[in-house]
Design a protein around this motif. Structure first.
Motif, short mmCIF file in Angstrom:
data_model
loop_
_atom_site.label_atom_id
_atom_site.label_comp_id
_atom_site.label_asym_id
_atom_site.label_seq_id
_atom_site.Cartn_x
_atom_site.Cartn_y
_atom_site.Cartn_z
N ARG A 261 0.86 -1.18 0.00
CA ARG A 261 0.00 0.00 0.00
C ARG A 261 0.90 1.23 0.00
O ARG A 261 1.75 1.40 0.87
CB ARG A 261 -0.90 0.01 1.24
CG ARG A 261 -1.89 -1.14 1.33
CD ARG A 261 -2.58 -1.14 2.67
NE ARG A 261 -1.62 -1.33 3.75
CZ ARG A 261 -1.90 -1.22 5.05
NH1 ARG A 261 -3.13 -0.88 5.42
NH2 ARG A 261 -0.97 -1.41 5.96
N VAL A 262 0.70 2.07 -0.99
CA VAL A 262 1.53 3.28 -1.15
C VAL A 262 0.84 4.44 -0.46
O VAL A 262 -0.31 4.73 -0.78
CB VAL A 262 1.72 3.57 -2.66
CG1 VAL A 262 2.57 4.80 -2.86
CG2 VAL A 262 2.32 2.35 -3.38
N ASN A 263 1.54 5.11 0.44
CA ASN A 263 2.83 4.88 1.07
C ASN A 263 2.65 4.32 2.49
O ASN A 263 3.54 4.45 3.32
CB ASN A 263 3.56 6.21 1.18
CG ASN A 263 4.51 6.50 0.06
OD1 ASN A 263 4.39 5.94 -1.03
ND2 ASN A 263 5.46 7.35 0.32
N GLN A 264 1.53 3.71 2.76
CA GLN A 264 1.22 3.19 4.09
C GLN A 264 2.26 2.19 4.56
O GLN A 264 2.62 2.15 5.75
CB GLN A 264 -0.16 2.54 4.09
CG GLN A 264 -0.60 1.95 5.43
CD GLN A 264 -0.95 3.02 6.45
OE1 GLN A 264 -1.58 4.00 6.12
NE2 GLN A 264 -0.52 2.83 7.68
N ASP B 271 -1.93 6.34 3.62
CA ASP B 271 -2.52 5.45 2.62
C ASP B 271 -3.19 6.29 1.54
O ASP B 271 -4.18 6.98 1.81
CB ASP B 271 -3.53 4.51 3.28
CG ASP B 271 -4.02 3.43 2.33
OD1 ASP B 271 -3.72 3.50 1.12
OD2 ASP B 271 -4.71 2.51 2.81
N PHE B 272 -2.66 6.25 0.32
CA PHE B 272 -3.19 7.05 -0.77
C PHE B 272 -4.05 6.24 -1.75
O PHE B 272 -4.38 6.70 -2.83
CB PHE B 272 -2.05 7.74 -1.53
CG PHE B 272 -1.32 8.76 -0.71
CD1 PHE B 272 -1.97 9.88 -0.22
CD2 PHE B 272 0.02 8.58 -0.39
CE1 PHE B 272 -1.31 10.82 0.54
CE2 PHE B 272 0.69 9.52 0.38
CZ PHE B 272 0.04 10.65 0.84
N ASP C 45 9.71 -12.07 14.09
CA ASP C 45 9.39 -10.84 14.81
C ASP C 45 9.59 -9.60 13.93
O ASP C 45 9.91 -8.52 14.44
CB ASP C 45 10.24 -10.72 16.07
CG ASP C 45 11.75 -10.70 15.77
OD1 ASP C 45 12.12 -10.97 14.60
OD2 ASP C 45 12.54 -10.40 16.68
N ALA C 46 9.39 -9.74 12.62
CA ALA C 46 9.53 -8.60 11.72
C ALA C 46 8.58 -7.49 12.13
O ALA C 46 7.45 -7.75 12.56
CB ALA C 46 9.24 -9.03 10.28
N PRO C 47 9.01 -6.23 12.03
CA PRO C 47 8.14 -5.11 12.43
C PRO C 47 6.82 -5.14 11.67
O PRO C 47 6.76 -5.51 10.49
CB PRO C 47 8.97 -3.88 12.05
CG PRO C 47 10.38 -4.35 12.08
CD PRO C 47 10.34 -5.77 11.60
N SER C 48 5.76 -4.74 12.35
CA SER C 48 4.43 -4.73 11.73
C SER C 48 4.03 -3.35 11.21
O SER C 48 3.01 -3.23 10.53
CB SER C 48 3.38 -5.20 12.76
OG SER C 48 3.38 -4.34 13.89
N ASP C 49 4.83 -2.32 11.53
CA ASP C 49 4.45 -0.97 11.12
C ASP C 49 5.05 -0.57 9.78
O ASP C 49 4.83 0.55 9.31
CB ASP C 49 4.84 0.04 12.20
CG ASP C 49 6.32 -0.02 12.55
OD1 ASP C 49 6.94 -1.08 12.31
OD2 ASP C 49 6.85 0.98 13.05
N ARG D 144 0.63 13.49 -1.31
CA ARG D 144 0.05 12.66 -2.37
C ARG D 144 0.59 13.08 -3.74
O ARG D 144 0.93 12.23 -4.57
CB ARG D 144 -1.47 12.77 -2.37
CG ARG D 144 -2.13 11.90 -3.43
CD ARG D 144 -3.64 12.06 -3.51
NE ARG D 144 -4.17 11.14 -4.51
CZ ARG D 144 -4.60 9.91 -4.25
NH1 ARG D 144 -4.58 9.46 -3.01
NH2 ARG D 144 -5.04 9.13 -5.21
N LEU D 145 0.70 14.38 -3.97
CA LEU D 145 1.25 14.86 -5.25
C LEU D 145 2.67 14.37 -5.44
O LEU D 145 3.04 13.92 -6.53
CB LEU D 145 1.19 16.39 -5.30
CG LEU D 145 1.76 17.03 -6.56
CD1 LEU D 145 0.97 16.60 -7.79
CD2 LEU D 145 1.79 18.55 -6.43
N MET D 146 3.49 14.45 -4.40
CA MET D 146 4.86 13.95 -4.49
C MET D 146 4.89 12.47 -4.85
O MET D 146 5.69 12.02 -5.67
CB MET D 146 5.60 14.18 -3.17
CG MET D 146 6.04 15.60 -2.92
SD MET D 146 7.04 15.72 -1.41
CE MET D 146 8.44 14.67 -1.81
#
Length: 449
Positions: A85-88, A104-105, A215-219, A417-419
């Protein structure tokens, strides 16, 4: 409606495969000539030494490929591509400010290895009944008529070097990666060579693949660490790929090139501008040996300025412009060029001579397409004193403007979002010329410096 009988594509990489998909709707037979022996699965091959390093298909590239191969996104999901999910799902880290917010865009992509991307697209290409792939077949040169006005054939040699063949062609797409076949033809028919713009980057990078830890990061799914320019060119990217694995590519210029030993690479990672990637991998071990790759320069060729460019000749992808790979633009540019080629052919179906002037029209529009990603890579590359080439006269102003724009984006989701849309080649960089945005950037620059 058919535009011609025979189309020949030189090269079965991403640019060549996308081009073949574009041509298949308009030519009776499309032949892809590839010097490599193509693997039966998602494996590296000799002709793509960079394929074992991190690659990204930007949203604009995915949309272009989806237009050429409907349902391709479903294929990527089915073979194990990791949805993004870009850029989430992206943590983008800068040395002098906080990471950009992970917003999230509503844009989606897939992360996977370059061999898997290529193999999946190749399978779609092979489903077209009028496309044939000739592997272990090297293109020697492109032939033109006596007046040099149009291409007529491609001369090839089999892998053994004992059997030559001439493939007739109404159109030839040079996706060989270097563009030498196109420049050799121009020389043979007395045309001038294109003007090259080169940026010396002396880039080296090292890639490791690891099993994704429990234990990979979830964020975040993907981390991008920007370099602390101009003091250091060290940067890294960590992303997921098929098979429950992480791929990490670490890059630097000149004396900052990363080592090929894991322990030494960990020391190198500790010297990045931010610690996230080092902390994520420091207790892991690579699967298999580390891979290295080097690129001395980015090159852009202005074929559009060559007068009387022969009809039916279409250089594409790296044959026109080879980008600094750390920005992940190459596959997307090639896909969008192939989509452009499809559009131009569609517009010419009712013409008496649909291929007349096609090459020059394509190259002119491709130059416009290339301008945005070229600027987005050239400007930050020139921030390093070690980079060679003709620096823009307004380089310092451009760097300050980019930093100010990023700071505004951190506060304003609409600007962020424009960037993202410009970066993913959904919009041109001309979108930054909006008067209100220009005013805000200038105000930010005035307060920050």
């Amino acid at each position: 409606m058919s535009v011609g009988k025979y189309a020949v594509v030189i090269g079965a990489g991403m640019a060549g495969l996308a081009a073949a998909g574009a041509l298949a709707d308009w030519f009776e037979k499309v032949v892809i000539v590839e010097r490599d022996s193509l693997p039966a699965g998602a494996l590296p091959r000799a002709g793509t030494p960079q394929a074992e390093h991190a690659h990204g298909l930007l949203v604009g590239g995915l949309q272009a490929l989806e237009a050429l191969f409907p349902g391709l996104s479903d294929d990527f999901a089915r073979v194990g591509g990791v949805p993004l999910r870009v850029n989430q799902d992206l943590r983008e880290e800068w040395p002098d400010r906080d990471p950009l917010p992970q917003r999230d865009f509503g844009l989606f992509g897939y992360l996977m290895s370059r061999p898997l991307i290529e193999f999946t697209v190749r399978q779609r290409v092979l489903q077209r009944s009028n496309i044939v792939v000739r592997q272990n077949c090297r293109a020697l040169n492109i032939a033109a008529d006596d007046a040099g006005r149009r291409v007529t054939a491609v001369h090839c040699m089999t892998g053994s070097g004992q059997c030559g063949e001439t493939l007739p062609a109404d159109i030839v797409v040079d996706a060989s990666g270097r563009g030498h076949l196109t420049t050799n033809l121009l020389q043979a028919i007395g045309r001038p060579q294109p003007r090259d713009t080169k940026i010396g980057i002396d880039l080296g990078y090292t890639t490791a693949v690891m099993t994704t830890p429990n234990d990979a990061p979830s964020d975040w799914k993907m981390v991008l660490t920007r370099p602390n320019l101009p003091d250091s060119t060290r940067r890294a990217i960590l992303l997921p790929m098929e098979g429950n694995r992480w791929m990490m590519s670490v890059a630097g210029q000149g004396a900052d090139r990363p080592p090929a030993d894991w322990d030494a690479l960990l020391v190198y990672l500790r010297q990045l501008a931010t610690p996230t990637i080092y902390n994520a991998v420091r207790r892991l071990a690579p699967v298999g040996k580390l891979r290295r790759f080097a690129l001395p320069e980015s090159v852009r060729r202005d074929f559009a300025a060559v007068e009387a460019f022969p009809d039916g000749l279409i250089p594409i992808g790296d044959s026109i412009c080879r980008f600094n790979p750390v920005y992940g633009q190459g596959m997307t540019v090639a896909a969008k060029e192939a989509r452009l080629l499809h559009k131009l052919l569609e517009e010419r179906t009712s013409k008496t001579n649909p291929l007349a002037g096609l090459g020059q029209t394509f190259l002119a529009e491709a130059q416009c397409l290339i301008e945005t990603p070229w600027m987005m890579s050239a400007i930050p590359d020139f921030a390093s004193p070690a980079t060679r080439g003709e620096r823009p006269v307004d380089l310092e102003q451009s760097l300050r403007s980019a930093t100010a724009l990023s700071r505004i984006a951190a506060r304003d989701p609409a600007v962020h979002r424009l960037m993202v849309e410009v970066w993913h080649m959904l919009k041109s960089h001309n979108a930054y010329h909006d008067p209100d945005l220009v005013r805000r950037v200038r105000a930010e620059m005035a307060t920050a410096w």
